[in-house]
Design an enzyme around this catalytic site. Structure first.
Site, mmCIF file in Angstrom:
data_model
loop_
_atom_site.group_PDB
_atom_site.id
_atom_site.type_symbol
_atom_site.label_atom_id
_atom_site.label_comp_id
_atom_site.label_asym_id
_atom_site.label_seq_id
_atom_site.Cartn_x
_atom_site.Cartn_y
_atom_site.Cartn_z
ATOM 1 N N LEU A 86 42.053 30.456 13.588
ATOM 2 C CA LEU A 86 42.926 31.508 14.257
ATOM 3 C C LEU A 86 44.191 31.375 13.708
ATOM 4 O O LEU A 86 45.013 32.362 13.395
ATOM 5 C CB LEU A 86 42.887 30.943 15.753
ATOM 6 N N SER A 108 51.921 32.877 12.947
ATOM 7 C CA SER A 108 51.374 32.949 14.419
ATOM 8 C C SER A 108 50.663 31.611 14.688
ATOM 9 O O SER A 108 49.352 31.329 14.347
ATOM 10 C CB SER A 108 50.585 34.113 14.650
ATOM 11 N N GLY A 109 51.260 30.825 15.706
ATOM 12 C CA GLY A 109 50.701 29.415 16.093
ATOM 13 C C GLY A 109 50.543 29.633 17.584
ATOM 14 O O GLY A 109 49.757 30.073 18.339
ATOM 15 N N SER A 110 51.832 29.394 18.408
ATOM 16 C CA SER A 110 51.633 29.638 19.865
ATOM 17 C C SER A 110 51.441 30.976 20.163
ATOM 18 O O SER A 110 50.562 31.245 21.139
ATOM 19 C CB SER A 110 52.840 28.968 20.379
ATOM 20 N N GLU A 124 45.398 22.798 19.049
ATOM 21 C CA GLU A 124 44.733 23.450 20.347
ATOM 22 C C GLU A 124 45.743 23.893 21.369
ATOM 23 O O GLU A 124 45.228 23.770 22.492
ATOM 24 C CB GLU A 124 43.513 22.973 20.614
ATOM 25 N N ILE A 168 43.407 24.879 8.783
ATOM 26 C CA ILE A 168 42.077 25.265 9.445
ATOM 27 C C ILE A 168 41.457 23.735 9.236
ATOM 28 O O ILE A 168 41.190 23.291 8.095
ATOM 29 C CB ILE A 168 41.372 26.062 8.685
ATOM 30 N N ASN A 170 53.748 22.440 25.511
ATOM 31 C CA ASN A 170 54.602 23.320 26.312
ATOM 32 C C ASN A 170 53.593 24.540 26.732
ATOM 33 O O ASN A 170 53.664 24.942 27.613
ATOM 34 C CB ASN A 170 55.778 24.031 25.479
ATOM 35 N N GLY A 194 55.813 -7.367 14.057
ATOM 36 C CA GLY A 194 55.898 -6.824 12.716
ATOM 37 C C GLY A 194 54.596 -6.492 11.910
ATOM 38 O O GLY A 194 54.301 -5.338 11.147
HETATM 39 C C1 LIG Z 1 46.275 19.074 11.715
HETATM 40 C C2 LIG Z 1 46.320 20.460 12.417
HETATM 41 C C3 LIG Z 1 44.922 21.017 12.521
HETATM 42 C C4 LIG Z 1 44.942 22.008 12.983
HETATM 43 N N1 LIG Z 1 43.617 22.783 13.043
HETATM 44 C C5 LIG Z 1 43.612 24.254 13.481
HETATM 45 C C6 LIG Z 1 42.397 24.725 13.244
HETATM 46 O O1 LIG Z 1 41.137 24.332 13.170
HETATM 47 N N2 LIG Z 1 42.264 26.115 13.793
HETATM 48 C C7 LIG Z 1 43.533 26.873 14.107
HETATM 49 O O2 LIG Z 1 43.369 28.061 14.214
HETATM 50 N N3 LIG Z 1 44.441 25.971 13.972
HETATM 51 C C8 LIG Z 1 44.754 24.850 13.694
HETATM 52 N N4 LIG Z 1 45.823 24.189 13.928
HETATM 53 C C9 LIG Z 1 47.324 24.794 14.109
HETATM 54 C C10 LIG Z 1 47.780 24.378 15.366
HETATM 55 O O3 LIG Z 1 46.862 25.030 16.833
HETATM 56 C C11 LIG Z 1 48.976 25.154 15.755
HETATM 57 O O4 LIG Z 1 49.986 24.369 14.732
HETATM 58 C C12 LIG Z 1 49.690 24.826 17.253
HETATM 59 O O5 LIG Z 1 48.928 25.955 17.924
HETATM 60 C C13 LIG Z 1 51.087 25.333 17.018
HETATM 61 O O6 LIG Z 1 51.738 26.348 16.300
HETATM 62 P P1 LIG Z 1 52.666 26.319 15.121
HETATM 63 O O7 LIG Z 1 52.571 25.092 14.329
HETATM 64 O O8 LIG Z 1 53.020 27.655 14.670
HETATM 65 O O9 LIG Z 1 54.009 26.061 16.115
HETATM 66 P P2 LIG Z 1 54.808 27.221 16.807
HETATM 67 O O10 LIG Z 1 54.027 27.863 17.755
HETATM 68 O O11 LIG Z 1 56.030 27.759 16.018
HETATM 69 O O12 LIG Z 1 55.860 25.974 18.068
HETATM 70 C C14 LIG Z 1 56.539 25.257 17.725
HETATM 71 C C15 LIG Z 1 57.381 24.638 18.785
HETATM 72 O O13 LIG Z 1 57.915 25.672 19.964
HETATM 73 C C16 LIG Z 1 57.349 25.645 21.050
HETATM 74 N N5 LIG Z 1 56.972 26.992 21.597
HETATM 75 C C17 LIG Z 1 56.176 28.018 20.890
HETATM 76 N N6 LIG Z 1 56.419 28.963 21.940
HETATM 77 C C18 LIG Z 1 57.074 28.510 22.942
HETATM 78 C C19 LIG Z 1 57.020 29.092 24.491
HETATM 79 N N7 LIG Z 1 56.590 30.375 24.808
HETATM 80 N N8 LIG Z 1 57.444 28.295 25.439
HETATM 81 C C20 LIG Z 1 57.964 26.947 25.000
HETATM 82 N N9 LIG Z 1 57.931 26.532 23.876
HETATM 83 C C21 LIG Z 1 57.170 27.091 23.093
HETATM 84 C C22 LIG Z 1 55.923 24.734 20.766
HETATM 85 O O14 LIG Z 1 55.476 24.161 21.912
HETATM 86 C C23 LIG Z 1 56.297 24.068 19.622
HETATM 87 O O15 LIG Z 1 56.964 22.565 20.157
HETATM 88 C C24 LIG Z 1 46.218 22.933 13.445
HETATM 89 C C25 LIG Z 1 47.413 22.259 13.247
HETATM 90 C C26 LIG Z 1 47.483 21.228 12.554
HETATM 91 C C27 LIG Z 1 48.706 20.478 12.501
#
Ligand SMILES: Cc1cc2nc3c(=O)[nH]c(=O)nc-3n(C[C@H](O)[C@H](O)[C@H](O)COP(=O)(O)OP(=O)(O)OC[C@H]3O[C@@H](n4cnc5c(N)ncnc54)[C@H](O)[C@@H]3O)c2cc1C
Length: 392
Positions: A138, A143-145, A376, A170, A380, A353
């Site tokens: 995804l 595009s994360g959150s 996942e 991923i 927040n 230690g």
């Molecule tokens: C090891 C690892 C494995 C992963 N595996 C998968 C996978 O298999 N498939 C997949 O699709 N993704 C995967 N991910 C992605 C993961 O789901 C995202 O990293 C996560 O959803 C956060 O998105 P971002 O990194 O873009 O952070 P951002 O969305 O940029 O967030 C950065 C910070 O801002 C905060 N924030 C953002 N929006 C808001 C809001 N509206 N209100 C308050 N706070 C907010 C967040 O809480 C966070 O603290 C993986 C990530 C990692 C590190």
């Protein structure tokens, strides 16, 4: 007068952490496997950031890779709760192996079970039960959150779709054969353009890119996916065109209970190690576990782990009962990941230690715990879900 025992029986409410005979046997066999087969590999897998294929094959043989897949497709035909138990038991020993199993079951297979056509189930569940590893794609760089701001594009052709874009982070990508990929058929339609596709590693135009070098869960592969005019047959649209947001939301709602289980298992593993170590380590002429200050810290940690487990089990049992579980799933994930961070940090402290070096297991528990608050849905985002549920 009704006795407390008969009251319980009348209401049919079993204690949450009391496992059925079948659940207990399953849990114990997975924990035994984790200790025997995974334990000796943990340090090397972490150092080399790699999981041996032989171990993945063993997980298939063990029966933890098709937990909810019906017998007819070669799976175990068990419950979501069983998958949660497997993830918890594996995470007591290694959180990377646990997340490999978790993503395969609670995201990839789950999406097929919920949204797959009979033909897709026949074609893919049989393989996912028999040795093909699944992944779920995804997230993207931008595009994360805000997951539905994704830009991977799907363009309809005569008999197939052409997918172009990049996925990031991923899990399982390095070893996976089957990927659920979310893309948009119409960026101007917002979430209503999102569509879920089943993409095979061998499809033309599909490449697994850079593997991340991570703080924790290092043996779990996390890679970029590159799609360049990747041909995906029309028959590989999972669910309906334009309804991929539902596929994503509904699978992730359930998947996060698995992450809660991973964090509970990790916290329990750190606690087990701490109890053992503090009984052995002597200072001031006695075991450090004899100091009340240490005992209270361990007692508090054990209480937190128990509370986290209750939240996870309750969310999983609600899901299996077909009852609403959204709030409970978000609560179990945020709480368990915080408990895992706290308990593994305490473990490092109580090892002194020795807690800070790689010869002992607790520094890895501490590093591995951090991811629970990120993937996942970050903490927040879990709070956002909980707030929406309770405030309307
Ligand atoms: C090891 C690892 C494995 C992963 N595996 C998968 C996978 O298999 N498939 C997949 O699709 N993704 C995967 N991910 C992605 C993961 O789901 C995202 O990293 C996560 O959803 C956060 O998105 P971002 O990194 O873009 O952070 P951002 O969305 O940029 O967030 C950065 C910070 O801002 C905060 N924030 C953002 N929006 C808001 C809001 N509206 N209100 C308050 N706070 C907010 C967040 O809480 C966070 O603290 C993986 C990530 C990692 C590190």
């Amino acid at each position: 007068m009704t006795s407390p025992g008969s009251l319980t029986a009348a209401h049919g409410a079993a204690p949450l952490t009391r496992l059925s005979e079948d659940e207990q046997l399953f849990h114990d066999s997975v924990l035994d496997f984790a200790r025997r087969e995974v334990g000796p590999l943990v340090r090397e897998m972490d150092e080399h950031a790699k999981m041996p294929r032989t171990l993945i094959d063993q997980l298939f043989e063990l029966g933890v890779m098709g937990v909810e897949i019906p017998d007819a497709f070669g799976g175990a035909g068990a419950t979501f709760f069983h998958a949660v138990l497997a993830v918890e038991a594996l995470a007591r020993v290694d959180a990377s192996v646990a997340v490999l199993v978790d993503v395969h079951n609670t995201l990839c297979i789950n999406a097929f079970l919920r949204w797959g056509s009979e033909d897709q189930k026949q074609r893919y569940l049989t393989r996912l039960a028999a040795g093909a590893l699944g992944a779920y794609a995804l997230s993207e760089a931008g595009s994360g959150s805000d997951a539905f701001a994704l830009t991977t594009r799907a363009v309809k052709q005569q008999d197939d779709f052409l997918l172009t874009g990049r996925k990031l982070w991923i899990t399982n990508a390095n070893e996976a054969d089957v990927f659920i990929v979310l893309a948009t058929i119409d960026p101007s339609a917002g979430h209503r353009g999102i569509t879920a596709f089943v993409v095979e590693r061998s499809f033309p135009g599909f490449t697994v890119g850079k593997k991340e070098d991570k703080l924790g869960i290092r043996a779990s592969s996390t890679c970029e996916l590159l799609l360049e005019d990747c041909h995906v047959p029309r028959a590989n649209v999972l669910g309906e065109v334009g309804k991929g947001y539902k596929v994503a939301i509904e699978t992730l709602n359930e998947g996060r209970i698995g992450i809660g289980a991973q964090m509970v298992g990790l916290a329990q593993g750190a606690l087990d190690a701490t109890i053992k170590y503090t009984k052995e380590r002597k200072q001031f002429g006695k075991a450090i576990a004899e100091f009340q200050g240490v005992q209270f810290q361990i007692a508090r940690a054990a209480t937190e782990v128990e509370a986290a487990r209750l939240l996870v089990y309750n969310a999983a049992r609600l899901r299996d009962a077909g009852l609403p579980f959204l709030k409970e799933a978000a609560m179990c994930k945020i709480f368990s990941s915080e408990v895992a961070e706290h308990v593994s940090s305490l473990a490092v402290n109580l090892y002194g230690g020795y807690g800070f070096v790689k010869d002992y297991p607790v520094e890895k528990f501490f590093r591995d715990a951090k991811i629970g608050q990120i993937y996942e849905g970050t903490s927040n985002l879990q709070l956002q879900t909980i707030a929406k549920q309770i405030l309307g």
